[in-house]
Design a protein around this motif. Structure first.
Motif, mmCIF file in Angstrom:
data_model
loop_
_atom_site.group_PDB
_atom_site.id
_atom_site.type_symbol
_atom_site.label_atom_id
_atom_site.label_comp_id
_atom_site.label_asym_id
_atom_site.label_seq_id
_atom_site.Cartn_x
_atom_site.Cartn_y
_atom_site.Cartn_z
ATOM 1 N N PRO A 72 0.820 -1.221 0.000
ATOM 2 C CA PRO A 72 0.000 0.000 0.000
ATOM 3 C C PRO A 72 0.855 1.273 0.000
ATOM 4 N N PHE A 73 0.185 2.417 -0.216
ATOM 5 C CA PHE A 73 0.857 3.717 -0.061
ATOM 6 C C PHE A 73 0.869 4.017 1.427
ATOM 7 N N GLY A 74 1.922 3.679 2.106
ATOM 8 C CA GLY A 74 1.944 3.865 3.562
ATOM 9 C C GLY A 74 0.823 3.068 4.203
ATOM 10 N N HIS A 75 -0.196 3.769 4.737
ATOM 11 C CA HIS A 75 -1.295 3.088 5.415
ATOM 12 C C HIS A 75 -2.609 3.240 4.670
ATOM 13 N N SER A 76 -2.523 3.459 3.362
ATOM 14 C CA SER A 76 -3.744 3.601 2.574
ATOM 15 C C SER A 76 -3.584 2.902 1.226
ATOM 16 N N VAL A 77 -4.704 2.510 0.627
ATOM 17 C CA VAL A 77 -4.642 1.908 -0.716
ATOM 18 C C VAL A 77 -4.758 2.968 -1.800
ATOM 19 N N ILE A 78 -5.055 4.211 -1.377
ATOM 20 C CA ILE A 78 -5.387 5.265 -2.344
ATOM 21 C C ILE A 78 -4.262 6.281 -2.481
ATOM 22 N N ARG A 79 -3.960 6.659 -3.702
ATOM 23 C CA ARG A 79 -3.110 7.830 -3.918
ATOM 24 C C ARG A 79 -3.883 8.815 -4.794
ATOM 25 N N GLU A 80 -3.913 10.063 -4.320
ATOM 26 C CA GLU A 80 -4.561 11.110 -5.108
ATOM 27 C C GLU A 80 -3.617 11.525 -6.223
ATOM 28 N N MET A 81 -4.096 11.436 -7.465
ATOM 29 C CA MET A 81 -3.297 11.919 -8.584
ATOM 30 C C MET A 81 -3.829 13.296 -8.969
ATOM 31 N N LYS A 82 -3.295 13.851 -10.039
ATOM 32 C CA LYS A 82 -3.744 15.182 -10.448
ATOM 33 C C LYS A 82 -5.214 15.154 -10.895
ATOM 34 N N GLU A 83 -5.887 16.272 -10.725
ATOM 35 C CA GLU A 83 -7.245 16.511 -11.224
ATOM 36 C C GLU A 83 -8.276 15.484 -10.730
ATOM 37 N N GLY A 84 -8.156 15.121 -9.466
ATOM 38 C CA GLY A 84 -9.193 14.300 -8.838
ATOM 39 C C GLY A 84 -9.187 12.829 -9.223
ATOM 40 N N ILE A 85 -8.183 12.405 -9.971
ATOM 41 C CA ILE A 85 -8.105 10.982 -10.336
ATOM 42 C C ILE A 85 -7.370 10.238 -9.227
ATOM 43 N N LYS A 86 -7.923 9.083 -8.849
ATOM 44 C CA LYS A 86 -7.340 8.325 -7.735
ATOM 45 C C LYS A 86 -6.760 7.003 -8.232
ATOM 46 N N MET A 87 -5.625 6.654 -7.659
ATOM 47 C CA MET A 87 -5.007 5.371 -7.985
ATOM 48 C C MET A 87 -5.228 4.439 -6.804
ATOM 49 N N ILE A 88 -5.697 3.231 -7.090
ATOM 50 C CA ILE A 88 -6.023 2.276 -6.032
ATOM 51 C C ILE A 88 -5.150 1.040 -6.162
ATOM 52 N N ARG A 89 -4.406 0.729 -5.125
ATOM 53 C CA ARG A 89 -3.587 -0.483 -5.137
ATOM 54 C C ARG A 89 -4.424 -1.652 -4.642
ATOM 55 N N LEU A 90 -5.099 -2.267 -5.568
ATOM 56 C CA LEU A 90 -6.147 -3.230 -5.224
ATOM 57 C C LEU A 90 -5.680 -4.414 -4.382
ATOM 58 N N LEU A 91 -4.507 -4.939 -4.657
ATOM 59 C CA LEU A 91 -4.116 -6.178 -3.971
ATOM 60 C C LEU A 91 -3.613 -5.954 -2.550
ATOM 61 N N SER A 92 -3.351 -4.699 -2.187
ATOM 62 C CA SER A 92 -2.674 -4.490 -0.905
ATOM 63 C C SER A 92 -3.421 -5.004 0.334
ATOM 64 N N PRO A 93 -4.760 -5.044 0.394
ATOM 65 C CA PRO A 93 -5.371 -5.595 1.609
ATOM 66 C C PRO A 93 -5.396 -7.118 1.669
ATOM 67 N N TYR A 94 -5.147 -7.774 0.552
ATOM 68 C CA TYR A 94 -5.458 -9.212 0.486
ATOM 69 C C TYR A 94 -4.337 -10.125 0.954
ATOM 70 N N LYS A 95 -3.153 -9.604 1.110
ATOM 71 C CA LYS A 95 -2.017 -10.397 1.602
ATOM 72 C C LYS A 95 -1.872 -11.724 0.855
ATOM 73 N N LEU A 96 -1.731 -11.657 -0.455
ATOM 74 C CA LEU A 96 -1.620 -12.873 -1.255
ATOM 75 C C LEU A 96 -0.155 -13.244 -1.460
ATOM 76 N N THR A 97 0.161 -14.509 -1.242
ATOM 77 C CA THR A 97 1.516 -14.970 -1.557
ATOM 78 C C THR A 97 1.569 -15.276 -3.056
ATOM 79 N N GLU A 98 2.776 -15.511 -3.556
ATOM 80 C CA GLU A 98 2.927 -15.884 -4.966
ATOM 81 C C GLU A 98 2.082 -17.102 -5.308
ATOM 82 N N GLU A 99 2.146 -18.075 -4.391
ATOM 83 C CA GLU A 99 1.405 -19.316 -4.604
ATOM 84 C C GLU A 99 -0.100 -19.036 -4.676
ATOM 85 N N ASP A 100 -0.595 -18.188 -3.766
ATOM 86 C CA ASP A 100 -2.019 -17.818 -3.788
ATOM 87 C C ASP A 100 -2.396 -17.257 -5.153
#
Ligand SMILES: [Zn+2]
Length: 271
Positions: free
Chosen positions: A160-188
């Motif tokens: 994640p971005f520090g303690h959030s999945v969201i990064r604010e980009m320019k002009e109100g567009i948001k980037m979401i790091r979708l996998l960060s809460p799921y704690k998936l291993t390579e095998e998963d």
């Protein structure tokens, strides 16, 4: 001396009483993965049942492919898939992107760009190409989002971005790091992709799409004696997403075969 939690050594991080400073910081301020999950789910609920409610920054690698499956199958979201082909993606990754988009009946927009000049410059200096490459790719994806008035860009990043999945980009567009809460291993991840049209390419370094990483790692290793992926890989170990032995395999100097180097030269790389 090696950190008892991750894979940092004295060579790559300050170590105090057997634990590196990054792990010490993490112990003090651990990530609340339930909070991250709520953050992701709140956003995805809003994006449901609307076509092109978001863009998936798609590379055809395992992470963005898993992100696609979660979007479509768990949340009934139909993203516009955008792939930036920088001239150094593995053909298998591009095939994966096409096959998965077709499988889910989604539109895939491929932008053809050529990062040869940038890669030549960075590799010559013995530096990591990753940050510049991903910044340029996100800039291209952002442009498409802006043009089509789409407010969310979903990525397959797992840290994640520090303690959030969201990064604010320019002009109100948001980037979401979708996998960060799921704690998936390579095998998963490979299990999740098991019944989908996804093939794993044989590459060098911790990647399932990039042809350049191996040679860049080789050069960097020759110059500094360690891998520039150390921070990312140590973070994955710290978060429990990669086991230490596997991590150490990824941190070794890769032996990139001449055949791949020839292919890279054909594409314009001066190596
Ligand atoms: Zn550590």
């Amino acid at each position: 001396m090696e950190c008892s939690i991750c894979v940092h050594t004295e060579k790559t991080k300050k170590i105090i009483d057997g634990i590196c400073v990054d792990c010490l910081t993490y112990k003090k301020y651990p990530i609340d993965f339930n909070k991250l999950k709520k953050e992701v789910e709140n956003i995805l609920q809003q994006l449901k049942n609307k076509k092109y409610s978001c863009i998936l920054a798609f590379s055809g690698g395992k992470d963005s492919s898993v992100a696609l499956k979660i979007l479509v199958e768990d949340f009934n979201i139909k993203p516009l898939c955008v792939l930036v082909d920088n001239n150094y993606l593995s053909d298998i990754a591009i095939e994966n992107a096409k096959n998965l988009a077709r499988y889910y009946n989604l539109d895939l927009l491929i932008l053809n760009r050529d990062f040869t000049e940038i890669f030549n410059e960075v590799i010559k200096k013995g530096e990591s190409p990753c940050r510049r490459c991903s910044r340029l790719i996100m800039r291209e994806v952002w442009r498409i989002a802006k043009m089509l008035n789409i407010k969310y860009i979903i990525t397959g990043h797992e840290i994640p971005f520090g303690h959030s999945v969201i990064r604010e980009m320019k002009e109100g567009i948001k980037m979401i790091r979708l996998l960060s809460p799921y704690k998936l291993t390579e095998e998963d991840k490979y299990n999740i992709l098991k019944n989908l049209p996804f093939k794993k390419p044989n590459l060098y370094g911790y990647t399932t799409n990039c042809l350049v990483l191996g040679v860049a790692l080789e050069r960097f290793y020759e110059k500094y004696g360690f891998s520039f992926e150390i921070d990312r890989i140590a973070t994955l170990v710290r978060l429990g997403l990669l086991d230490k032995n596997k991590a150490k395999e990824y941190l070794k100097k890769p032996e990139v075969p001449e055949e791949l180097k020839e292919e890279l030269r054909r594409r314009g790389l001066k190596i």
